[in-house]
Design a protein around this motif. Structure first.
Motif, short mmCIF file in Angstrom:
data_model
loop_
_atom_site.label_atom_id
_atom_site.label_comp_id
_atom_site.label_asym_id
_atom_site.label_seq_id
_atom_site.Cartn_x
_atom_site.Cartn_y
_atom_site.Cartn_z
N THR A 8 -14.54 32.11 -52.18
CA THR A 8 -13.24 31.50 -53.04
C THR A 8 -14.03 30.42 -53.73
OG1 THR A 8 -11.28 32.86 -51.48
CG2 THR A 8 -10.76 31.28 -52.65
N ARG A 9 -14.08 29.55 -53.31
CA ARG A 9 -14.85 28.55 -53.71
C ARG A 9 -15.68 27.89 -54.95
NH1 ARG A 9 -11.76 24.35 -54.76
NH2 ARG A 9 -12.74 22.73 -55.34
N THR A 10 -16.03 28.64 -54.68
CA THR A 10 -17.47 29.20 -55.73
C THR A 10 -17.46 30.51 -56.73
OG1 THR A 10 -18.73 30.98 -54.27
CG2 THR A 10 -19.35 28.65 -54.13
N ALA A 11 -16.62 31.01 -56.60
CA ALA A 11 -15.41 32.46 -57.43
C ALA A 11 -15.17 31.82 -59.04
CB ALA A 11 -13.89 32.53 -57.34
N SER A 12 -15.46 30.04 -59.01
CA SER A 12 -15.55 30.33 -60.49
C SER A 12 -16.74 29.86 -61.15
CB SER A 12 -14.16 28.76 -60.09
OG SER A 12 -14.72 27.87 -59.81
N SER A 13 -17.17 29.36 -59.94
CA SER A 13 -17.96 29.18 -61.18
C SER A 13 -19.02 30.56 -61.63
CB SER A 13 -19.56 28.52 -59.61
OG SER A 13 -19.55 27.46 -58.89
N ALA A 19 -11.20 35.35 -67.18
CA ALA A 19 -10.96 35.88 -65.84
C ALA A 19 -9.72 35.44 -65.24
CB ALA A 19 -12.35 36.08 -64.83
N LEU A 20 -8.82 36.01 -64.42
CA LEU A 20 -7.46 36.55 -64.47
C LEU A 20 -7.94 35.88 -62.56
CD1 LEU A 20 -5.73 38.92 -66.02
CD2 LEU A 20 -6.07 37.11 -66.42
N ILE A 21 -6.90 35.01 -62.23
CA ILE A 21 -7.78 34.66 -61.05
C ILE A 21 -5.99 35.24 -60.01
CG2 ILE A 21 -9.39 33.86 -60.61
CD1 ILE A 21 -7.63 31.32 -60.51
N THR A 22 -6.28 35.26 -58.44
CA THR A 22 -4.38 35.23 -57.90
C THR A 22 -4.29 34.31 -57.66
OG1 THR A 22 -5.64 34.91 -55.71
CG2 THR A 22 -5.12 37.31 -56.78
N THR A 23 -2.81 34.21 -57.61
CA THR A 23 -2.32 32.94 -56.96
C THR A 23 -3.35 31.96 -55.93
OG1 THR A 23 -0.26 34.12 -57.50
CG2 THR A 23 0.22 31.36 -56.51
N ALA A 24 -3.39 32.89 -55.01
CA ALA A 24 -4.08 32.67 -54.08
C ALA A 24 -5.04 31.61 -54.56
CB ALA A 24 -4.31 33.70 -52.97
N ILE A 46 2.50 26.44 -66.07
CA ILE A 46 2.28 27.49 -65.64
C ILE A 46 2.73 28.64 -66.11
CG2 ILE A 46 1.69 28.12 -63.61
CD1 ILE A 46 -1.61 28.28 -64.26
N ALA A 47 1.85 29.91 -67.61
CA ALA A 47 2.52 31.26 -67.16
C ALA A 47 1.89 31.44 -66.47
CB ALA A 47 3.09 31.06 -68.74
N PRO A 48 1.84 32.71 -65.78
CA PRO A 48 0.79 33.53 -65.63
C PRO A 48 0.18 34.74 -66.62
CG PRO A 48 3.02 34.09 -64.77
CD PRO A 48 3.19 33.04 -65.31
N ALA A 49 -0.90 35.14 -67.27
CA ALA A 49 -1.36 35.82 -67.24
C ALA A 49 -1.57 37.04 -66.99
CB ALA A 49 -3.01 35.59 -68.16
N GLY A 50 -1.05 37.88 -66.55
CA GLY A 50 -0.76 38.88 -65.81
C GLY A 50 -0.26 39.38 -64.59
N ARG A 51 -0.20 40.73 -64.45
CA ARG A 51 0.05 40.86 -63.23
C ARG A 51 -0.44 41.93 -62.16
NH1 ARG A 51 5.65 38.96 -62.05
NH2 ARG A 51 5.73 40.20 -60.22
N SER A 52 -0.77 41.58 -61.15
CA SER A 52 -1.11 42.93 -60.26
C SER A 52 -0.28 43.27 -59.32
CB SER A 52 -2.32 42.67 -59.33
OG SER A 52 -3.55 43.68 -58.92
N ARG A 54 3.49 43.01 -57.61
CA ARG A 54 3.49 42.10 -57.96
C ARG A 54 3.55 41.29 -57.86
NH1 ARG A 54 7.69 42.99 -52.23
NH2 ARG A 54 8.23 41.08 -53.19
N SER A 55 2.03 40.95 -57.84
CA SER A 55 1.27 39.12 -57.78
C SER A 55 0.89 39.13 -59.28
CB SER A 55 -0.26 39.54 -57.67
OG SER A 55 -0.40 39.85 -56.07
N HIS A 56 1.39 37.95 -59.66
CA HIS A 56 0.72 36.56 -61.06
C HIS A 56 -0.69 37.05 -60.91
CE1 HIS A 56 4.97 35.06 -61.13
NE2 HIS A 56 5.05 36.71 -61.67
N LEU A 57 -1.07 37.47 -61.94
CA LEU A 57 -2.24 35.87 -61.92
C LEU A 57 -2.36 35.33 -62.80
CD1 LEU A 57 -3.99 40.10 -62.54
CD2 LEU A 57 -3.88 38.89 -60.56
N PHE A 58 -3.76 34.55 -62.83
CA PHE A 58 -3.61 33.51 -64.02
C PHE A 58 -5.26 33.15 -64.37
CE2 PHE A 58 -1.00 32.18 -61.01
CZ PHE A 58 1.01 32.45 -61.41
N HIS A 59 -5.29 32.63 -66.22
CA HIS A 59 -6.42 32.07 -66.46
C HIS A 59 -6.67 30.70 -65.43
CE1 HIS A 59 -6.92 35.17 -69.36
NE2 HIS A 59 -5.96 34.80 -69.75
N LEU A 60 -8.28 30.84 -64.99
CA LEU A 60 -8.78 29.41 -64.75
C LEU A 60 -8.04 28.50 -65.31
CD1 LEU A 60 -9.35 28.99 -61.43
CD2 LEU A 60 -11.99 28.82 -62.86
#
Length: 78
Positions: A8-13, A19-24, A46-52, A54-60
């Motif tokens: 998870t920590r290296t996912a942004s690299s 790319a969209l990431i989950t709330t967690a 912050i505004a969610p960029a999408g949904r999967s 019931r989960s919000h997705l965000f731009h990093l």
């Protein structure tokens, strides 16, 4: 070694731009709790960029911008 935290920590690299990431994942990257991310959404930081489902997705980049915007002045000093 906790491999899930490392992954998870290296996912942004390795996440492609836009790319969209989950709330967690957003919480992990900003070093806050998932509840804090949800509170930032409620407060309009912050505004969610999408949904999967019931989960919000965000731009990093949006997560990092919200994290910088919500820091207190004493936390900004290095």
């Amino acid at each position: 070694m906790n491999t899930s935290r490392t992954a998870t920590r290296t996912a942004s690299s390795y996440a492609p731009a836009g790319a969209l990431i989950t709330t967690a994942m957003a919480a992990e990257e900003a070093a806050v709790s998932a509840d804090t991310i949800r509170k930032w959404v409620q407060l309009g930081h912050i505004a969610p960029a999408g949904r999967s489902g019931r989960s919000h997705l965000f731009h990093l980049a949006d997560v990092f911008a919200a994290e910088r915007a919500t820091r207190r002045p004493h936390e900004l000093r290095a």
